[in-house]
Design a protein around this motif. Structure first.
Motif, PDB file in Angstrom:
ATOM      1  N   TYR A 270      -0.226   0.848   3.860  1.00 17.55           N
ATOM      2  CA  TYR A 270      -1.033   0.676   2.647  1.00 17.55           C
ATOM      3  C   TYR A 270      -1.631  -0.743   2.612  1.00 17.55           C
TER       4      TYR A 270
ATOM      5  N   ASN B 250      -5.548  -1.417   2.560  1.00 15.11           N
ATOM      6  CA  ASN B 250      -6.109  -1.813   1.256  1.00 15.11           C
ATOM      7  C   ASN B 250      -6.015  -3.306   0.953  1.00 15.11           C
TER       8      ASN B 250
ATOM      9  N   LYS C 279      -6.145   4.543  -3.321  1.00 15.81           N
ATOM     10  CA  LYS C 279      -7.362   4.185  -2.592  1.00 15.81           C
ATOM     11  C   LYS C 279      -7.169   4.459  -1.095  1.00 15.81           C
ATOM     12  N   ASN C 280      -8.185   5.071  -0.476  1.00 16.58           N
ATOM     13  CA  ASN C 280      -8.164   5.372   0.967  1.00 16.58           C
ATOM     14  C   ASN C 280      -6.995   6.292   1.362  1.00 16.58           C
TER      15      ASN C 280
END
Length: 622
Positions: free
Chosen positions: A123, A127, A165-166
């Motif tokens: 992560y 991010n 996110k992503n």
């Protein structure tokens, strides 16, 4: 064997596929145990030819112990009961040995390499920021759901909103890393086991020949991938015996797949369905109400729950003004009956336990809590409030100031923070802010206000202090403006503050509050030893248990059922609300003789509506 006619029909079924639909308290474990003995004693089936799959290690142990107590050593070969994960891992180890592959399990948090650290690292690398504990849990649950439902990330995202996110990028990186390094988490055990069965004909035939009879307990909790593994091994004999209750399917968030039960006769044209509708657990009052209540659901088998047990007392629906009144009512009830070990307090969400724990401890009532992973005491919101108090107690505490400077009124910038860190050692952070060269009147006024408010806070009792932090210092506005960014509904953050206020109410100082939080956290961590206390549990964790007396609390719309399920229902999608109704039904059917359902008029100064399920119950005609 002292079995009913309907139980005997299921026990004496031998060949071909069968689905036993057993209502709560119908003795489904008894049926599985007796059927296992019937296969061994009357049909000369070797125990090693029987694969009995249960939902958890605890239920596997329980079934094994009950089998031994009823039948002793009826065979030289031990009779085994296994979880699907244990079965899958055994299959993987056999495949790995055959192909000289070494897999490493990454579920242990205490080991250097584990899935939690790995996902945090992935992560961060994608991010460029650290993941919060809440988001990590969402990420883990979403990955687990995808694997259990045999979906692609794209399919999952087309039907689900996720505040990560992503997400697709993270999912792919996680899967690629595990594959390259031969790492497995619990969900991989299932998908890899199914993949091996599809890919390796030798192992597939070996397992099909090894297990001629397959029995599945708690079939409604079985996920799509689990059912595919079971069906693949059972084929082509299809001596598959599933015990389930579609009305108790409450784990869709984990990938449980009750549609598999509803489609049973489509998959197995020659399949037999047995109904076990008699409840041996609860009073006639409880059973009659539960039967009418669950029939509101449309996606279910048409069956009844009946009992020959006598009438006892009617279900008690209690309406109180506030959370405090709810806890006071329960404490009075518990003291009056004074039978703690056969009493349960059940709730939809884990956070509901905080207020009741505070009141039970204050009144010296022992309790046993089923769910140990309470996030409350380490939650960032609670930590924020503690930082506010620490800064009030010592206005030179730069670490506390750094953690909350942007969470209060004052419009303090990062540059102003850096000035405080560079110049403020040993003096009040607010005086250092006032020393910033060239600050305008707007800032001067803000900083003076903050200095005054923190001085007030330092002299306040904790409850009043939390109200000042929330309303006057501006923390409430910060939560309202940022709740969506954190992936929260604002009401749920307000609830956390509400529970903190309940703990703070009788206390006189900041130090007392800090000690109280520490003590309650410690109390919860050792409560599992308190076997003679009141059981506190989410309904999910109480499934399979029974109690003489049950209290279900916090029964308000938006909480139980959830706001999301109500919104979905209003859009014409009934699945989520029906699962919420099944969960409510599971809660009610834990009670043997006394069931009390409690709702509130208000929570955290917000007007609330009684749960739609209570309104349904009140409208039932008897």
């Amino acid at each position: 064997m002292n079995l009913s006619k309907e139980q005997k029909k299921a026990v004496f079924h031998v060949k071909g596929p069968a689905l036993v639909l057993a209502v709560p308290g119908a003795g489904k474990t008894t049926v599985l145990i007796h059927r296992t003995a019937n296969l061994i004693l009357n049909h000369n089936v070797s125990p090693e030819k029987i694969l009995s799959i249960t939902f958890s290690r605890a239920s596997a142990r329980d079934m094994e112990n009950r089998f031994k107590s009823l039948y002793g050593d009826i065979s030289n070969i031990p009779v085994g009961f296994s979880t699907i994960h244990s079965f899958s891992y055994g299959l993987i180890r056999e495949y790995a040995f055959k192909n000289r592959i070494r897999y490493t399990l990454i579920e242990d948090e205490n080991k250097e390499l584990n899935k939690f650290k790995l996902l945090k690292s992935i992560y961060y690398s994608i991010n460029k920021k650290h993941i919060t504990e809440e988001r990590l849990e969402t990420l883990l649950n979403s990955i687990g759901y995808i694997k259990n439902m045999l979906l692609s990330p794209e399919e999952f995202l087309s039907n689900n909103k996720i505040d990560i996110k992503n997400f697709e990028h993270i999912f792919k990186a996680y899967e690629d890393y595990k594959r390259a390094n031969r790492l497995l988490d619990f969900d991989d055990m299932l998908t890899l086991a199914l993949d091996i069965l599809h890919r390796d004909k030798g192992i597939l035939e070996k397992y099909r020949n090894r297990y001629e009879y397959i029995q599945v307990d708690e079939g409604q909790d079985t996920s799509k991938v689990q059912m595919e593994i079971i069906k693949t091994v059972a084929h082509p004999r299809n001596n598959l015996f599933i015990v389930a209750d579609d009305d108790q399917s409450i784990y869709s968030f984990r990938g449980a797949y009750p549609k598999g039960l509803l489609d049973f006769n489509k998959v197995y044209k020659d399949g037999k369905i047995f109904f076990m509708e008699r409840n041996y657990r609860s009073s006639k009052n409880i059973v009659t109400v539960c039967n009418k209540f669950i029939k509101k659901n449309k996606l279910r088998y048409n069956k009844d729950i009946i009992t020959e047990n006598p009438l006892c007392e009617p279900i008690n629906i209690v309406k109180v003004n506030s959370m405090a009144k709810q806890y006071e009512f329960i404490v009075e009830e518990l003291k009056r009956h004074n039978k703690y070990e056969d009493t349960a307090i059940l709730y939809r969400n884990n956070i509901s336990s905080i207020g009741i724990i505070e009141y039970l401890e204050r009144n010296s009532i022992p309790f046993y809590i089923k769910d140990m992973k309470l996030k409350f005491f380490n939650h960032w919101l609670i930590e924020d409030v503690v930082y506010f108090f620490l800064l009030a107690k010592d206005n030179t505490n730069i670490e506390a100031f750094e953690n909350i400077y942007y969470k209060m009124d004052g419009f303090i910038s990062k540059n102003q923070l850096h000035f405080v860190k560079a110049n403020g050692r040993g003096q009040s952070v607010f005086d250092t802010l006032l020393d910033i060269p060239g600050i305008n009147e707007f800032y001067r006024k803000n900083f003076l206000n903050l200095k005054l408010n923190f001085k007030k806070l330092s002299k306040m009792k904790p409850y009043d202090g939390i109200c000042l932090i929330e309303k006057t210092i501006g923390y409430g506005d910060y939560l309202k403006e940022n709740s969506m960014k954190f992936g929260y509904i604002f009401d749920s953050l307000e609830d956390l503050l509400g529970y903190l206020k309940i703990i703070a109410k009788p206390l006189n100082s900041i130090d007392e509050l800090l000690l109280r939080l520490k003590y309650l956290n410690h109390l919860i961590s050792r409560s599992h030893r308190m076997k003679k206390g009141v059981t506190l549990s989410t309904i999910h964790s109480a499934k399979g248990l029974e109690f003489e007396r049950v209290y279900m609390i916090d029964l308000i719309d938006g909480e139980f059922p959830t706001a999301t399920s109500i919104d979905e229902f209003n859009r014409g999608k009934i699945q989520q609300l029906e699962e919420e109704r099944r969960l409510f039904y599971v809660g009610m059917t834990r009670a043997k003789r006394h069931l009390t359902l409690i709702t509130l008029d208000s929570k955290n100064d917000r007007k609330t509506k009684p749960s739609v399920f209570l309104r349904e119950l009140e409208n039932l005609k008897f």
